[in-house]
Enzyme design. Structure first.
Site, PDB file in Angstrom:
ATOM      1  N   GLU A  16      14.087  22.452 -20.619  1.00 39.19           N
ATOM      2  CA  GLU A  16      12.828  22.341 -19.879  1.00 39.19           C
ATOM      3  C   GLU A  16      12.998  21.484 -18.633  1.00 39.19           C
ATOM      4  O   GLU A  16      14.018  20.806 -18.456  1.00 39.19           O
ATOM      5  CB  GLU A  16      11.751  21.764 -20.798  1.00 39.19           C
ATOM      6  CG  GLU A  16      11.503  22.678 -21.989  1.00 39.19           C
ATOM      7  CD  GLU A  16      10.350  22.238 -22.868  1.00 39.19           C
ATOM      8  OE1 GLU A  16       9.915  21.072 -22.758  1.00 39.19           O
ATOM      9  OE2 GLU A  16       9.896  23.074 -23.674  1.00 39.19           O
TER      10      GLU A  16
ATOM     11  N   GLU B  65      17.316  31.944 -25.329  1.00 39.26           N
ATOM     12  CA  GLU B  65      17.935  33.278 -25.330  1.00 39.26           C
ATOM     13  C   GLU B  65      18.637  33.552 -23.996  1.00 39.26           C
ATOM     14  O   GLU B  65      19.785  34.005 -23.951  1.00 39.26           O
ATOM     15  CB  GLU B  65      16.875  34.372 -25.547  1.00 39.26           C
ATOM     16  CG  GLU B  65      16.187  34.311 -26.894  1.00 39.26           C
ATOM     17  CD  GLU B  65      14.913  33.457 -26.888  1.00 39.26           C
ATOM     18  OE1 GLU B  65      14.921  32.384 -26.247  1.00 39.26           O
ATOM     19  OE2 GLU B  65      13.940  33.852 -27.541  1.00 39.26           O
TER      20      GLU B  65
END
Ligand code: THU
Length: 278
Positions: free
Chosen positions: A192, A203
């Protein structure tokens, strides 16, 4: 193999066991050397073990009575990839990877063992009383301990990657493990950013790592989060996955619930019409 002498002290109990163990088939010293080499290989290839067969000692898949040579022969004949091999033998991906890695490391030994196969009658394993599968036989998969999910090792790798997630804003940690063709494994976690939009999902992180390593064909991706039910990849990740074809998606919770799907199922018609200018 080049060898040099080494004298060593053995506890007398070990020595008498070695004497009994090697009696009638090998000298004490050659059996000791053999067992040490086996120990070394077991360290190098976790999941591989060794057992006595009528044709001598052979590498097997730990916890089963399946010879590495049987797996290798099947793989050579069928050209099965990691997933197909795992499906055929009904065991874990980890076991398939262990078998093929061992065969790749000792190709002469394994192919010589494979030549003996038809005459091999292995002792049955107490957990799996049937005999090992032969590639020519009907799909009667080799006996082996089946752990909870055939892709549990891929899921374990995703759990491991999750531990590295950088998620100070959402506190929602996600891990992914991507199995590329050629038995390559790539891990990813979400990363993040204070500027929220720059966040990257686990992913895509795994996929980009694979691409950067030159692998762009995939067999499966495992995704793990600490949720009540398995999560679904976001739309952006689905679109990025679709760029690289159709493969399996296994989404798991930490408690072990697994949702199995595919890229095509989660993103139908992903390329229909696009750039189709004729
Ligand atoms: N996230 C993933 O990494 N993968 C998913 O499949 C769903 C969401 C991340 C992005 C963000 O860091 C956090 O989870 C909350 O959305």
């Amino acid at each position: 193999m080049d060898s040099k002498p080494l004298s060593l002290r053995l506890p007398s109990e070990t020595r008498s066991w070695l004497q009994r163990f090697s009696r009638g088939r090998a000298t004490l010293s050659s059996m000791a050397a053999r067992l040490l080499e086996e120990a070394r290989r077991r360290t190098l290839f976790p999941g591989i073990s060794f057992t006595d067969t009528p044709n001598g000692r052979r590498a097997i898949i730990e916890g089963s009575n399946t010879l590495v040579a049987t797996v290798w022969q099947y793989q050579q004949t069928s050209h099965a990839d990691a997933i197909a091999l795992t499906d055929h033998f009904r065991w874990s991906l980890q076991q398939s990877i262990a078998a093929i890695s061992y065969a790749n490391a000792f190709p002469d030994e394994v192919s010589a063992d494979a030549a003996d196969l038809p005459s091999l009658a292995l002792p049955t394993h107490p957990l799996n009383p049937s005999s090992p599968a032969h590639p020519d036989s009907d799909p009667d998969p080799a006996p082996s301990i089946r752990i909870s999910h055939p892709f549990s090792s891929l899921i374990e790798a995703a759990k491991d990657a999750r531990l590295h997630a950088h998620a100070p804003y959402s506190r929602f940690k996600v891990g992914a493990a991507l199995l590329g063709k050629g038995w390559k494994l790539f891990k990813g976690c979400n990363v993040e950013n204070l500027s929220y939009g720059l966040t990257i999902c686990a992913e895509r992180n795994a996929i980009f790592q694979a691409i950067a390593s030159g692998v762009s064909q995939f067999e499966a991706i495992a995704i793990v989060a600490d949720t009540r039910h398995p999560i679904s990849p976001c739309g952006a990740c689905r679109q990025v996955m679709a760029e690289f074809g159709n493969f399996r998606i296994l989404s798991a919770t930490l408690s072990g619930e697994v949702f199995e799907s595919t890229v095509d199922a989660l993103l139908p018609r992903s390329r229909t019409g696009i750039l189709d200018l004729d």
